[in-house]
Design a protein around this motif. Structure first.
Motif, short mmCIF file in Angstrom:
data_model
loop_
_atom_site.label_atom_id
_atom_site.label_comp_id
_atom_site.label_asym_id
_atom_site.label_seq_id
_atom_site.Cartn_x
_atom_site.Cartn_y
_atom_site.Cartn_z
N UNK A 1 16.49 -46.45 7.78
CA UNK A 1 17.67 -46.32 7.31
C UNK A 1 18.09 -47.22 6.43
N UNK A 2 18.96 -47.03 5.24
CA UNK A 2 19.69 -47.98 4.37
C UNK A 2 18.56 -48.92 3.56
N UNK A 3 18.56 -49.97 3.99
CA UNK A 3 17.83 -50.89 3.10
C UNK A 3 16.17 -50.77 3.40
N UNK A 4 15.87 -50.50 4.92
CA UNK A 4 14.55 -50.28 5.19
C UNK A 4 13.95 -49.19 4.59
N UNK A 5 14.84 -48.08 4.27
CA UNK A 5 14.28 -46.89 3.69
C UNK A 5 13.86 -47.20 2.09
N UNK A 6 14.78 -48.12 1.45
CA UNK A 6 14.57 -48.56 0.12
C UNK A 6 13.24 -49.41 0.14
N UNK A 7 13.22 -50.27 0.98
CA UNK A 7 11.77 -51.44 1.07
C UNK A 7 10.53 -50.50 1.27
N UNK A 8 10.85 -49.53 2.00
CA UNK A 8 9.69 -48.41 2.43
C UNK A 8 9.37 -47.72 1.15
N UNK A 9 10.01 -47.13 0.40
CA UNK A 9 10.05 -46.31 -0.67
C UNK A 9 9.26 -47.36 -1.87
N UNK A 10 9.76 -48.70 -1.93
CA UNK A 10 9.22 -49.61 -2.84
C UNK A 10 8.08 -50.02 -2.74
N UNK A 11 7.68 -50.16 -1.23
CA UNK A 11 6.46 -50.42 -0.78
C UNK A 11 5.39 -49.55 -1.19
N UNK A 12 5.76 -48.21 -1.07
CA UNK A 12 4.87 -46.91 -1.29
C UNK A 12 4.46 -46.93 -2.70
N UNK A 13 5.55 -47.16 -3.65
CA UNK A 13 5.51 -47.28 -5.13
C UNK A 13 4.46 -48.45 -5.63
N UNK A 14 4.54 -49.49 -5.06
CA UNK A 14 4.11 -50.72 -5.50
C UNK A 14 2.46 -50.50 -5.18
N UNK A 15 2.09 -49.81 -4.00
CA UNK A 15 0.74 -49.70 -3.45
C UNK A 15 0.00 -48.56 -4.26
N UNK A 16 0.64 -47.74 -4.51
CA UNK A 16 0.03 -46.64 -5.18
C UNK A 16 -0.27 -47.12 -6.66
N UNK A 17 0.51 -47.87 -7.12
CA UNK A 17 0.52 -48.53 -8.63
C UNK A 17 -0.63 -49.41 -8.57
N UNK A 18 -0.93 -50.22 -7.48
CA UNK A 18 -1.82 -51.14 -7.48
C UNK A 18 -3.17 -50.32 -7.26
N UNK A 19 -3.11 -49.50 -6.29
CA UNK A 19 -4.38 -48.54 -6.16
C UNK A 19 -5.05 -47.93 -7.47
N UNK A 20 -3.71 -47.49 -8.22
CA UNK A 20 -4.32 -46.65 -9.54
C UNK A 20 -4.71 -47.90 -10.71
N UNK A 21 -3.97 -48.91 -10.75
CA UNK A 21 -4.35 -49.68 -11.67
C UNK A 21 -5.62 -50.66 -11.41
N UNK A 22 -6.13 -50.73 -10.07
CA UNK A 22 -7.38 -51.24 -9.91
C UNK A 22 -8.45 -50.25 -10.02
N UNK A 23 -8.28 -49.06 -10.42
CA UNK A 23 -9.43 -48.13 -10.96
C UNK A 23 -10.72 -48.17 -9.80
N UNK A 24 -10.10 -48.17 -8.58
CA UNK A 24 -11.05 -48.18 -7.62
C UNK A 24 -11.14 -46.71 -6.88
N UNK A 25 -12.16 -46.13 -7.40
CA UNK A 25 -12.27 -44.43 -6.83
C UNK A 25 -12.63 -44.60 -5.28
N UNK A 26 -12.87 -45.21 -4.75
CA UNK A 26 -13.07 -45.25 -3.22
C UNK A 26 -11.65 -45.33 -2.56
#
Length: 226
Positions: A1-26
């Motif tokens: 709820x509230x700020x926790x939902x925002x932080x969760x969404x932000x965490x997902x975005x940052x993790x996916x960005x790092x995974x893609x930019x790391x270019x690690x296929x595994x």
């Protein structure tokens, strides 16, 4: 709820960005497996179909982008180029593991000995860089270096953790408390198991500690309250 939902969404975005930019296929395949597992277990079949279509389109688009983004394309990811899933590089390691098991079926060749005796089982005559004298797959590493005994023990551990976690989830609600925590860790574990098919996770201290933390959480959250 509230700020926790925002932080969760932000965490997902940052993790996916790092995974893609790391270019690690595994890691990329582990992410896909985790999301598919989540959607399937939540019975979001419509969303799952849409997700698969989007991934197919993205992989196709990556095929036409320059390196390193082309590593996520069809050739480098799937059909065999540059250590892809169905590359000669992967098939050679499978053949080497098969031949090692033929000679040492029960105990394997010994921990960290794959590289030491690499050319005894390598099926080609070319010179291989030192960093690639490995199975490049944790499951093949376990088979080759610990034999059927070690691989069976590992399989029992993994399957028992998955079974206990799944049975526990059937007893409690996923969307609150310990159920949500258990489900989140289980999703991460599924992704990590797929990622282990891309390199020797146990021989990298940070990733190995992460693996240990995850199975510790799975074991703890799966305990039936007395």
């Amino acid at each position: 709820k509230g700020s926790f939902r925002f932080l969760g969404a932000l965490g997902i975005i940052l993790n996916i960005a790092v995974i893609v930019l790391a270019i690690s296929r595994g890691v990329f395949l582990g992410l896909l497996a985790m999301i598919v597992f989540y959607l399937f277990t939540q019975k979001k079949i419509g969303n799952l179909i849409i997700f698969i279509i989007i991934i197919f389109i993205l992989i196709t688009l990556f095929s036409y982008l320059p390196y390193p983004f082309s590593r996520f394309g069809i050739k480098m990811l799937i059909t065999g180029e540059n250590r892809g899933i169905f590359s000669d590089y992967r098939f050679d390691r499978c053949l080497m593991t098969k031949n090692i098991l033929r000679d040492y079926p029960l105990t394997g060749i010994g921990l960290q000995h794959f590289r030491e005796r690499f050319y005894e089982y390598y099926p080609r005559n070319d010179k291989v860089p030192y960093e690639f004298m490995i199975p490049d797959n944790m499951y093949l590493t376990l088979l080759a270096e610990t034999g059927l005994a070690g691989f069976l023990g590992f399989s029992v551990l993994i399957l028992s953790l998955l079974r206990r976690a799944w049975l526990r989830l059937k007893q409690i609600r996923i969307k609150q408390g310990i159920g949500l925590e258990l489900f989140a860790v289980l999703c991460a574990f599924v992704g990590l198991l797929v990622n282990m098919g891309a390199y020797e996770l146990f021989y990298w201290p940070n990733q190995y500690m992460f693996f240990c933390i995850i199975i510790g959480c799975l074991g703890s959250f799966s305990r039936t309250e007395e």
